[in-house]
Design a protein around this motif. Structure first.
Motif, PDB file in Angstrom:
ATOM      1  N   LEU A  46       0.866  -1.174   0.000  1.00  0.00           N
ATOM      2  CA  LEU A  46       0.000   0.000   0.000  1.00  0.00           C
ATOM      3  C   LEU A  46       0.899   1.220   0.000  1.00  0.00           C
ATOM      4  O   LEU A  46       1.705   1.413   0.919  1.00  0.00           O
ATOM      5  CB  LEU A  46      -0.905   0.025   1.242  1.00  0.00           C
ATOM      6  CG  LEU A  46      -1.731  -1.230   1.531  1.00  0.00           C
ATOM      7  CD1 LEU A  46      -2.579  -1.029   2.783  1.00  0.00           C
ATOM      8  CD2 LEU A  46      -2.612  -1.593   0.341  1.00  0.00           C
ATOM      9  N   ILE A  47       0.801   2.040  -1.048  1.00  0.00           N
ATOM     10  CA  ILE A  47       1.636   3.228  -1.167  1.00  0.00           C
ATOM     11  C   ILE A  47       0.760   4.467  -1.286  1.00  0.00           C
ATOM     12  O   ILE A  47      -0.432   4.378  -1.570  1.00  0.00           O
ATOM     13  CB  ILE A  47       2.607   3.141  -2.368  1.00  0.00           C
ATOM     14  CG1 ILE A  47       1.829   3.143  -3.698  1.00  0.00           C
ATOM     15  CG2 ILE A  47       3.513   1.917  -2.261  1.00  0.00           C
ATOM     16  CD1 ILE A  47       2.727   3.314  -4.936  1.00  0.00           C
ATOM     17  N   ILE A 208       1.055 -11.411   2.772  1.00  0.00           N
ATOM     18  CA  ILE A 208       1.641 -10.245   3.425  1.00  0.00           C
ATOM     19  C   ILE A 208       1.086  -8.964   2.802  1.00  0.00           C
ATOM     20  O   ILE A 208       1.075  -8.816   1.575  1.00  0.00           O
ATOM     21  CB  ILE A 208       3.179 -10.271   3.321  1.00  0.00           C
ATOM     22  CG1 ILE A 208       3.725 -11.505   4.051  1.00  0.00           C
ATOM     23  CG2 ILE A 208       3.794  -8.993   3.895  1.00  0.00           C
ATOM     24  CD1 ILE A 208       5.200 -11.719   3.894  1.00  0.00           C
ATOM     25  N   VAL A 209       0.643  -8.061   3.649  1.00  0.00           N
ATOM     26  CA  VAL A 209       0.224  -6.732   3.220  1.00  0.00           C
ATOM     27  C   VAL A 209       1.126  -5.737   3.931  1.00  0.00           C
ATOM     28  O   VAL A 209       1.232  -5.746   5.164  1.00  0.00           O
ATOM     29  CB  VAL A 209      -1.248  -6.441   3.558  1.00  0.00           C
ATOM     30  CG1 VAL A 209      -1.676  -5.111   2.924  1.00  0.00           C
ATOM     31  CG2 VAL A 209      -2.147  -7.572   3.080  1.00  0.00           C
ATOM     32  N   ILE A 210       1.799  -4.889   3.168  1.00  0.00           N
ATOM     33  CA  ILE A 210       2.786  -3.984   3.740  1.00  0.00           C
ATOM     34  C   ILE A 210       2.493  -2.543   3.340  1.00  0.00           C
ATOM     35  O   ILE A 210       2.209  -2.256   2.173  1.00  0.00           O
ATOM     36  CB  ILE A 210       4.224  -4.393   3.322  1.00  0.00           C
ATOM     37  CG1 ILE A 210       5.269  -3.447   3.913  1.00  0.00           C
ATOM     38  CG2 ILE A 210       4.361  -4.482   1.805  1.00  0.00           C
ATOM     39  CD1 ILE A 210       6.708  -3.914   3.720  1.00  0.00           C
ATOM     40  N   VAL A 211       2.550  -1.657   4.310  1.00  0.00           N
ATOM     41  CA  VAL A 211       2.513  -0.221   4.048  1.00  0.00           C
ATOM     42  C   VAL A 211       3.953   0.256   3.945  1.00  0.00           C
ATOM     43  O   VAL A 211       4.792  -0.079   4.794  1.00  0.00           O
ATOM     44  CB  VAL A 211       1.794   0.533   5.178  1.00  0.00           C
ATOM     45  CG1 VAL A 211       2.069   2.031   5.098  1.00  0.00           C
ATOM     46  CG2 VAL A 211       0.292   0.289   5.106  1.00  0.00           C
ATOM     47  N   MET A 215       8.975   3.840  -2.303  1.00  0.00           N
ATOM     48  CA  MET A 215       8.468   3.252  -3.541  1.00  0.00           C
ATOM     49  C   MET A 215       9.431   2.236  -4.142  1.00  0.00           C
ATOM     50  O   MET A 215       9.002   1.259  -4.757  1.00  0.00           O
ATOM     51  CB  MET A 215       8.143   4.359  -4.543  1.00  0.00           C
ATOM     52  CG  MET A 215       6.844   5.086  -4.212  1.00  0.00           C
ATOM     53  SD  MET A 215       6.383   6.268  -5.480  1.00  0.00           S
ATOM     54  CE  MET A 215       7.563   7.554  -5.183  1.00  0.00           C
ATOM     55  N   GLN A 216      10.732   2.468  -3.954  1.00  0.00           N
ATOM     56  CA  GLN A 216      11.700   1.479  -4.435  1.00  0.00           C
ATOM     57  C   GLN A 216      11.506   0.156  -3.701  1.00  0.00           C
ATOM     58  O   GLN A 216      11.619  -0.927  -4.288  1.00  0.00           O
ATOM     59  CB  GLN A 216      13.128   1.998  -4.247  1.00  0.00           C
ATOM     60  CG  GLN A 216      13.501   3.143  -5.180  1.00  0.00           C
ATOM     61  CD  GLN A 216      12.899   4.473  -4.758  1.00  0.00           C
ATOM     62  OE1 GLN A 216      12.579   4.654  -3.579  1.00  0.00           O
ATOM     63  NE2 GLN A 216      12.732   5.383  -5.687  1.00  0.00           N
ATOM     64  N   GLN A 217      11.223   0.247  -2.411  1.00  0.00           N
ATOM     65  CA  GLN A 217      10.969  -0.966  -1.641  1.00  0.00           C
ATOM     66  C   GLN A 217       9.731  -1.684  -2.148  1.00  0.00           C
ATOM     67  O   GLN A 217       9.734  -2.901  -2.324  1.00  0.00           O
ATOM     68  CB  GLN A 217      10.798  -0.610  -0.163  1.00  0.00           C
ATOM     69  CG  GLN A 217      10.582  -1.809   0.729  1.00  0.00           C
ATOM     70  CD  GLN A 217      10.512  -1.394   2.190  1.00  0.00           C
ATOM     71  OE1 GLN A 217       9.493  -0.886   2.644  1.00  0.00           O
ATOM     72  NE2 GLN A 217      11.605  -1.605   2.909  1.00  0.00           N
ATOM     73  N   ALA A 218       8.673  -0.930  -2.385  1.00  0.00           N
ATOM     74  CA  ALA A 218       7.447  -1.535  -2.917  1.00  0.00           C
ATOM     75  C   ALA A 218       7.736  -2.235  -4.240  1.00  0.00           C
ATOM     76  O   ALA A 218       7.265  -3.354  -4.483  1.00  0.00           O
ATOM     77  CB  ALA A 218       6.371  -0.465  -3.104  1.00  0.00           C
ATOM     78  N   ALA A 219       8.521  -1.594  -5.091  1.00  0.00           N
ATOM     79  CA  ALA A 219       8.843  -2.189  -6.396  1.00  0.00           C
ATOM     80  C   ALA A 219       9.670  -3.455  -6.238  1.00  0.00           C
ATOM     81  O   ALA A 219       9.519  -4.405  -7.017  1.00  0.00           O
ATOM     82  CB  ALA A 219       9.586  -1.165  -7.258  1.00  0.00           C
ATOM     83  N   ALA A 226      -1.131  -1.132  -4.368  1.00  0.00           N
ATOM     84  CA  ALA A 226      -2.328  -0.287  -4.323  1.00  0.00           C
ATOM     85  C   ALA A 226      -1.887   1.133  -4.004  1.00  0.00           C
ATOM     86  O   ALA A 226      -1.184   1.364  -3.013  1.00  0.00           O
ATOM     87  CB  ALA A 226      -3.295  -0.801  -3.253  1.00  0.00           C
ATOM     88  N   PHE A 227      -2.286   2.069  -4.836  1.00  0.00           N
ATOM     89  CA  PHE A 227      -1.963   3.483  -4.620  1.00  0.00           C
ATOM     90  C   PHE A 227      -3.187   4.195  -4.058  1.00  0.00           C
ATOM     91  O   PHE A 227      -4.253   4.200  -4.673  1.00  0.00           O
ATOM     92  CB  PHE A 227      -1.527   4.140  -5.931  1.00  0.00           C
ATOM     93  CG  PHE A 227      -1.422   5.641  -5.864  1.00  0.00           C
ATOM     94  CD1 PHE A 227      -0.640   6.249  -4.889  1.00  0.00           C
ATOM     95  CD2 PHE A 227      -2.110   6.444  -6.758  1.00  0.00           C
ATOM     96  CE1 PHE A 227      -0.550   7.636  -4.815  1.00  0.00           C
ATOM     97  CE2 PHE A 227      -2.028   7.819  -6.692  1.00  0.00           C
ATOM     98  CZ  PHE A 227      -1.246   8.420  -5.720  1.00  0.00           C
TER      99      PHE A 227
END
Length: 260
Positions: A46-47, A208-211, A215-219, A226-227
């Motif tokens: 979640l970003i 796993i759901v992560i906040v 953004m590099q980490q999310a990628a 999800a934005f």
């Protein structure tokens, strides 16, 4: 708005399904009619900018918002065929099956062993506790570093080790889903890398759901992203698509750093 119902769940049922979820703190609406499916054994990130509702939405998945007196949650979150917000659902049991790791490591003022064993103890675990503690610490990639000092205080560990201990503590009660609220934001780059490697390994056994603000980490670590913006789900889809070919102009503007 992107179609949020077309996520590929690999032929199985989603681990979690949110439908028209809204969250209010008093009169203020923090999350607005969010609907999305969380596929099993995947990492969903979640970003969005600060204050967009990421952490509030995350806390909906295991009813942590119940602990905020002014919070109200509308809509449905389905897990194993049940709406988590039905009146007969025990929120404590929800939090056992859907665990949570917080932004800052929060070990208990106990030994490494007793931190890991805490959840199973209070849930009446009757099996081999030593074996469970070892297995949980191994899953959290911490056993090799602490196996010879399990009686030491958890506070003697580094920040990154403490966070992995908190992950081990979460895993020890055998959840099905693990929620992570910026689990590496307080850590140095080396500890952050360890947490990211751990997340990649854990999705074999957990959803796993992560906040994350990173953004590099999310990628790097997520399968789906999800934005969120101002409490709304703007776009949700495979991470590669979100970062390379987003459908929504606001998503592209955020990804490319034009705001946020």
């Amino acid at each position: 708005m992107a179609n949020v119902y077309d996520i590929d769940t690999g032929g199985g049922s989603p681990a979690l399904t949110a439908r028209d979820v809204s969250v209010y703190y008093g009169e203020k609406q923090a999350v607005r009619n969010v609907s999305l499916d969380i596929p099993a054994n995947r990492v969903v990130a979640l970003i969005g900018p600060s204050g967009c509702g990421k952490s509030t939405l995350l806390r909906c998945f295991n009813r942590m918002n119940d602990l905020v007196p002014s919070a109200r949650v509308d809509g449905e979150i389905m897990f194993r065929g049940h709406n988590l917000y039905d009146s007969g659902v025990d929120p404590v049991e929800v939090r056992r099956r859907i665990g949570m790791v917080f932004q800052k490591p929060n070990p208990f003022p106990k030994s490494i062993y007793e931190n890991t064993a805490f959840g199973p103890r209070i849930n009446g675990f009757e099996g081999d506790l030593d074996a469970l503690v070892e297995a949980s610490l191994r899953q959290a990639a911490l056993w090799d570093e602490v196996h010879d000092r399990l009686g030491d205080s958890a506070y003697a560990l580094s920040g990154g080790q403490q966070q992995r201990l908190c992950i081990a503590r979460t895993l020890a009660v055998k959840p099905e889903v693990v929620l992570m609220d910026e689990p590496a934001s307080a850590l140095d780059p080396i500890a952050t890398q360890r947490i990211e490697e751990l997340i990649f390994e854990l999705k074999k056994d957990y959803t796993i759901v992560i906040v994350t603000h990173n953004m590099q980490q999310a990628a790097r670590i997520s399968d789906y992203t999800a934005f969120l913006y101002m409490g709304e789900l703007v776009e949700y889809g495979p991470t590669e698509t979100i970062f390379t070919n987003p459908r929504e102009e606001r998503t592209e503007a955020y990804i490319t750093g034009r705001f946020g």
